[in-house]
Every structure is written in C-alpha cells, then in structure tokens.
Design a protein around this motif. Structure first.
Motif, PDB file in Angstrom:
ATOM      1  N   UNK A  37      10.649  15.444   7.194  1.00  0.00           N
ATOM      2  CA  UNK A  37      10.381  14.790   8.310  1.00  0.00           C
ATOM      3  C   UNK A  37       9.667  14.505   9.722  1.00  0.00           C
ATOM      4  N   UNK A  38      10.269  13.215  10.438  1.00  0.00           N
ATOM      5  CA  UNK A  38       8.887  12.884  10.961  1.00  0.00           C
ATOM      6  C   UNK A  38       8.247  13.839  12.673  1.00  0.00           C
ATOM      7  N   UNK A  63      -4.879  17.535   5.542  1.00  0.00           N
ATOM      8  CA  UNK A  63      -5.418  16.546   5.456  1.00  0.00           C
ATOM      9  C   UNK A  63      -5.015  14.920   4.772  1.00  0.00           C
ATOM     10  N   UNK A  64      -3.764  15.185   4.496  1.00  0.00           N
ATOM     11  CA  UNK A  64      -3.356  13.984   3.418  1.00  0.00           C
ATOM     12  C   UNK A  64      -2.694  13.205   4.737  1.00  0.00           C
ATOM     13  N   UNK A  65      -2.070  13.872   5.625  1.00  0.00           N
ATOM     14  CA  UNK A  65      -1.168  13.503   7.147  1.00  0.00           C
ATOM     15  C   UNK A  65      -2.294  12.784   7.105  1.00  0.00           C
ATOM     16  N   UNK A  66      -3.746  13.463   8.073  1.00  0.00           N
ATOM     17  CA  UNK A  66      -4.409  12.793   8.789  1.00  0.00           C
ATOM     18  C   UNK A  66      -5.150  11.724   8.290  1.00  0.00           C
ATOM     19  N   UNK A 116       0.885  -1.113   0.096  1.00  0.00           N
ATOM     20  CA  UNK A 116       0.119  -0.029  -0.072  1.00  0.00           C
ATOM     21  C   UNK A 116       0.781   1.410   0.183  1.00  0.00           C
ATOM     22  N   UNK A 117       1.706   1.006   0.946  1.00  0.00           N
ATOM     23  CA  UNK A 117       2.828   2.696   0.777  1.00  0.00           C
ATOM     24  C   UNK A 117       3.206   2.587  -0.616  1.00  0.00           C
ATOM     25  N   UNK A 149       6.446   6.181   8.168  1.00  0.00           N
ATOM     26  CA  UNK A 149       6.125   5.527   6.927  1.00  0.00           C
ATOM     27  C   UNK A 149       5.801   7.255   6.416  1.00  0.00           C
ATOM     28  N   UNK A 150       4.866   7.853   7.134  1.00  0.00           N
ATOM     29  CA  UNK A 150       4.015   8.366   6.919  1.00  0.00           C
ATOM     30  C   UNK A 150       4.955  10.159   6.232  1.00  0.00           C
TER      31      UNK A 150
END
Length: 203
Positions: free
Chosen positions: A169-170, A146-149, A78-79, A161-162
C-alpha cells in the motif's frame, strides 16, 4: 521541462514504439528493448548481484513480451516492463528456492501523517549532492528500501505507482522511503567523515 513532463514525453515515445511492435515491427521492438534495457538491468540489481542471471532474465522477458505482444495492453511502458521483470525474478527465485538475503521482506512500521512524510522526503536533496557517496550508501540499504528509492528518484514514479509495482500500500511505500532517506543521511555523513580522515591520514 520538469520531471513529470519529461517522463510523460518519454512514455509517449515508448508507447509509439510499442504500438509499432504490436503491429509486427521487430525493429521498433529492438529500439524499445534498447531504451528499456539499462533501466531493467539496474532495477534487477535490487534483487540479485548475479549479472549473468540478470542478463538471461531480461532476455527471456523480452522474448516473452514479443511473443505475447498482441495480448498485452500497456499504458505506461516502463512500469509494465519493470513489473513484468519483478514478477519473473520472484517466480525464478521461488522455483529455485533461492534464499538471497535481498529477498527478506521487512516489516515497515506505520508512520503517521502520510503527507508530512512525503513532504519531508521531497525536501531532501541527497541524490544530487554527490553521486559517488549516494551509490555507496545505497548499497547498504535493505533490498526493499533500495527498490523504492530506485523507482522514486531514478525512474520518477509516484508513490501510487510504486505501491502497485511492489504490491504494497501507499503508506508502506512512504515508510520505506522515509527510512531509506534517514539511513542515507547517516551513511553519507559517515562516508564523508571517513573521506576526511583518510585525507588527513595520507596527507
């Protein structure tokens, strides 16, 4: 079974289909594409609301992956598919000089104490309280929030992973999630108040 176990099991199934696809099994690839399609489509709506464009982009992506399957190494299916779609959309937008407001890159201010941010985010249960209100509130978030959520709470990805998928960066991921959670809380309160007022008005 917790979410991590479920995601791991799903990835095992997808990897099996992918390995069959690499061996030339077109039916396995169709099954894989079918399992990924809704996730890909929903993810693409973070970048554009043009449904026909999204459908065409996913179709082009799937054809490309099928044609290049022997040269592609995948660990998390999926990633990989989401990253490939994201890159394809970005290239298409740049090629067409697309000026969609959703593509504006927001500058996330650095927040201190990463672990505290992560803990606070995980403690909020706004995503299970009322799906209709959540979906409505999500529409008002900036595109990158919204993408991160979506990746965090709907696809179950961790922040590392996000960050890899979004090419940040994290800390930036934590910032985006933190801001999104706070915005959602405010928006949902406003939505709830509006529903109460509407009910009282039309009663």
């Amino acid at each position: 079974m917790n979410k991590r176990q479920r995601i791991a099991e799903e990835n095992t199934v997808l990897l099996n289909l992918w390995q069959q696809s690499q061996a030339g099994d077109s039916l396995a690839f169709c099954q894989l594409a079918d399992k990924q399609y809704r996730t890909l489509f929903n993810y693409a709506t973070n970048f554009t609301y043009d449904k026909e464009f999204i459908k065409d982009s996913i179709q082009d992506l799937l054809i490309h992956i099928w044609e290049k399957r022997n040269t592609i190494q995948i660990q998390f299916v999926t990633i990989y598919f989401l990253r490939a779609l994201r890159n394809q959309l970005m290239q298409e937008f740049r090629r067409n000089n697309n000026a969609l407001s959703q593509l504006d890159i927001e500058e996330a201010g650095e927040l201190s104490d990463y672990q505290n941010i992560e803990t606070e985010i995980e403690q909020h249960e706004v995503f299970t309280e009322n799906q209709v209100k959540v979906r409505t509130a999500l529409e008002d978030l900036p595109r990158r929030q919204k993408e991160a959520i979506f990746l965090k709470y709907y696809e179950g990805m961790n922040n590392e992973q996000i960050a890899d998928l979004m090419q940040v960066n994290r800390q930036s991921v934590a910032n985006l999630l933190f801001k999104a959670i706070n915005s959602l809380k405010v928006q949902m309160q406003l939505i709830s108040q509006a529903l109460v007022l509407a009910y009282l008005y039309f009663k």
